[in-house]
Design a protein around this motif. Structure first.
Motif, PDB file in Angstrom:
ATOM      1  N   LYS A  59       8.177  -5.702  -3.193  1.00 32.66           N
ATOM      2  CA  LYS A  59       7.479  -6.718  -3.991  1.00 32.66           C
ATOM      3  C   LYS A  59       8.486  -7.676  -4.633  1.00 32.66           C
ATOM      4  O   LYS A  59       8.266  -8.891  -4.666  1.00 32.66           O
ATOM      5  CB  LYS A  59       6.637  -6.058  -5.081  1.00 32.66           C
ATOM      6  CG  LYS A  59       5.388  -5.394  -4.572  1.00 32.66           C
ATOM      7  CD  LYS A  59       4.653  -4.791  -5.749  1.00 32.66           C
ATOM      8  CE  LYS A  59       3.399  -4.090  -5.330  1.00 32.66           C
ATOM      9  NZ  LYS A  59       2.665  -3.544  -6.488  1.00 32.66           N
ATOM     10  N   ARG A  64       8.230   0.478  -2.783  1.00 32.09           N
ATOM     11  CA  ARG A  64       7.148  -0.520  -2.896  1.00 32.09           C
ATOM     12  C   ARG A  64       7.550  -1.625  -3.859  1.00 32.09           C
ATOM     13  O   ARG A  64       7.383  -2.815  -3.573  1.00 32.09           O
ATOM     14  CB  ARG A  64       5.862   0.142  -3.403  1.00 32.09           C
ATOM     15  CG  ARG A  64       5.116   0.903  -2.360  1.00 32.09           C
ATOM     16  CD  ARG A  64       3.702   1.196  -2.793  1.00 32.09           C
ATOM     17  NE  ARG A  64       3.573   1.920  -4.041  1.00 32.09           N
ATOM     18  CZ  ARG A  64       3.621   3.241  -4.163  1.00 32.09           C
ATOM     19  NH1 ARG A  64       3.792   3.996  -3.100  1.00 32.09           N
ATOM     20  NH2 ARG A  64       3.479   3.817  -5.337  1.00 32.09           N
ATOM     21  N   ASN A  65       8.120  -1.245  -4.995  1.00 35.40           N
ATOM     22  CA  ASN A  65       8.549  -2.236  -5.979  1.00 35.40           C
ATOM     23  C   ASN A  65       9.701  -3.086  -5.461  1.00 35.40           C
ATOM     24  O   ASN A  65       9.773  -4.281  -5.747  1.00 35.40           O
ATOM     25  CB  ASN A  65       8.934  -1.544  -7.288  1.00 35.40           C
ATOM     26  CG  ASN A  65       7.742  -0.904  -7.949  1.00 35.40           C
ATOM     27  OD1 ASN A  65       6.609  -1.341  -7.756  1.00 35.40           O
ATOM     28  ND2 ASN A  65       7.990   0.135  -8.717  1.00 35.40           N
ATOM     29  N   ARG A 119       5.593   4.817   1.095  1.00 42.42           N
ATOM     30  CA  ARG A 119       5.247   6.005   0.313  1.00 42.42           C
ATOM     31  C   ARG A 119       5.827   6.007  -1.105  1.00 42.42           C
ATOM     32  O   ARG A 119       5.146   6.315  -2.052  1.00 42.42           O
ATOM     33  CB  ARG A 119       5.713   7.281   1.038  1.00 42.42           C
ATOM     34  CG  ARG A 119       5.005   7.568   2.314  1.00 42.42           C
ATOM     35  CD  ARG A 119       3.543   7.871   2.150  1.00 42.42           C
ATOM     36  NE  ARG A 119       3.322   9.033   1.303  1.00 42.42           N
ATOM     37  CZ  ARG A 119       2.149   9.318   0.737  1.00 42.42           C
ATOM     38  NH1 ARG A 119       1.119   8.545   0.933  1.00 42.42           N
ATOM     39  NH2 ARG A 119       2.008  10.381  -0.012  1.00 42.42           N
ATOM     40  N   LEU A 120       7.100   5.701  -1.230  1.00 39.49           N
ATOM     41  CA  LEU A 120       7.762   5.821  -2.530  1.00 39.49           C
ATOM     42  C   LEU A 120       7.549   4.572  -3.385  1.00 39.49           C
ATOM     43  O   LEU A 120       7.682   3.444  -2.911  1.00 39.49           O
ATOM     44  CB  LEU A 120       9.262   6.050  -2.347  1.00 39.49           C
ATOM     45  CG  LEU A 120       9.646   7.340  -1.614  1.00 39.49           C
ATOM     46  CD1 LEU A 120      11.143   7.395  -1.410  1.00 39.49           C
ATOM     47  CD2 LEU A 120       9.171   8.546  -2.390  1.00 39.49           C
ATOM     48  N   ALA A 121       7.243   4.762  -4.647  1.00 38.37           N
ATOM     49  CA  ALA A 121       6.992   3.658  -5.562  1.00 38.37           C
ATOM     50  C   ALA A 121       8.232   2.772  -5.727  1.00 38.37           C
ATOM     51  O   ALA A 121       8.117   1.557  -5.860  1.00 38.37           O
ATOM     52  CB  ALA A 121       6.558   4.191  -6.917  1.00 38.37           C
ATOM     53  N   SER A 128       0.819  -1.205   0.000  1.00 39.44           N
ATOM     54  CA  SER A 128       0.000   0.000   0.000  1.00 39.44           C
ATOM     55  C   SER A 128       0.858   1.263   0.000  1.00 39.44           C
ATOM     56  O   SER A 128       1.951   1.295   0.567  1.00 39.44           O
ATOM     57  CB  SER A 128      -0.890  -0.015   1.241  1.00 39.44           C
ATOM     58  OG  SER A 128      -1.502   1.222   1.427  1.00 39.44           O
ATOM     59  N   ARG A 129       0.320   2.293  -0.602  1.00 39.02           N
ATOM     60  CA  ARG A 129       1.024   3.578  -0.611  1.00 39.02           C
ATOM     61  C   ARG A 129       1.002   4.210   0.774  1.00 39.02           C
ATOM     62  O   ARG A 129       1.860   5.022   1.107  1.00 39.02           O
ATOM     63  CB  ARG A 129       0.387   4.495  -1.639  1.00 39.02           C
ATOM     64  CG  ARG A 129       1.223   5.700  -1.940  1.00 39.02           C
ATOM     65  CD  ARG A 129       0.774   6.430  -3.148  1.00 39.02           C
ATOM     66  NE  ARG A 129      -0.627   6.818  -3.056  1.00 39.02           N
ATOM     67  CZ  ARG A 129      -1.278   7.436  -4.009  1.00 39.02           C
ATOM     68  NH1 ARG A 129      -0.674   7.732  -5.129  1.00 39.02           N
ATOM     69  NH2 ARG A 129      -2.537   7.768  -3.858  1.00 39.02           N
TER      70      ARG A 129
END
Length: 135
Positions: free
Chosen positions: A83, A79-80, A74-76, A69-70
């Motif tokens: 994952k 997040r990637n 916070r930063l994409a 979740s964002r």
């Protein structure tokens, strides 16, 4: 004298009768076909939570959905990164996981400071608790 300023109603269209196809929602992905919700099918750890549902095709490989979740990360880019780390662990242990399930793995707030080995331990313990682990 006082004049009515409301809009005047013209002739109204008749509503269509019969079943209408539901419009697809833009903010949620479509649920895969063949997934049945099962009560009591979630497990939570310090860094991850796991939701498990059975698929109709028992021989099909287990489907994984990784949610970051964002609000949590916070930063994409980060997040990637998380994952990719989770996918790497799942790739390493894919032979040890039972087929025929749909699993959603959510990254929680506590995961951001964890190392790769801690993440690996958490995934293994959650899959063992849920009964996904074959060994």
């Amino acid at each position: 004298p006082f004049q009515d300023r409301r809009r005047k109603k013209g002739p109204q269209k008749e509503k269509e009768k019969g079943p209408k196809a539901p419009r697809p929602r833009l903010n949620q992905p479509e649920r895969p076909r063949g997934v049945k919700a099962k009560p009591g099918s979630s497990w939570k750890g310090r860094r991850l939570s796991l939701w498990l549902t059975e698929r109709e095709g028992a021989g099909e490989p287990t489907e994984w959905r990784i949610v970051a979740s964002r609000r949590v990360i916070r930063l994409a880019v980060e997040r990637n990164l998380w994952k990719r780390r989770v996918r790497a662990v799942l790739r390493e242990y894919k032979d040890s996981i039972r087929p025929g399930y749909s699993v959603r793995l959510k990254i929680l707030q506590g995961a951001t400071g964890a190392s790769y080995s801690e993440l690996k331990r958490e995934i293994i313990s959650l899959t063992k608790e849920s009964g996904l682990w074959r060994l």
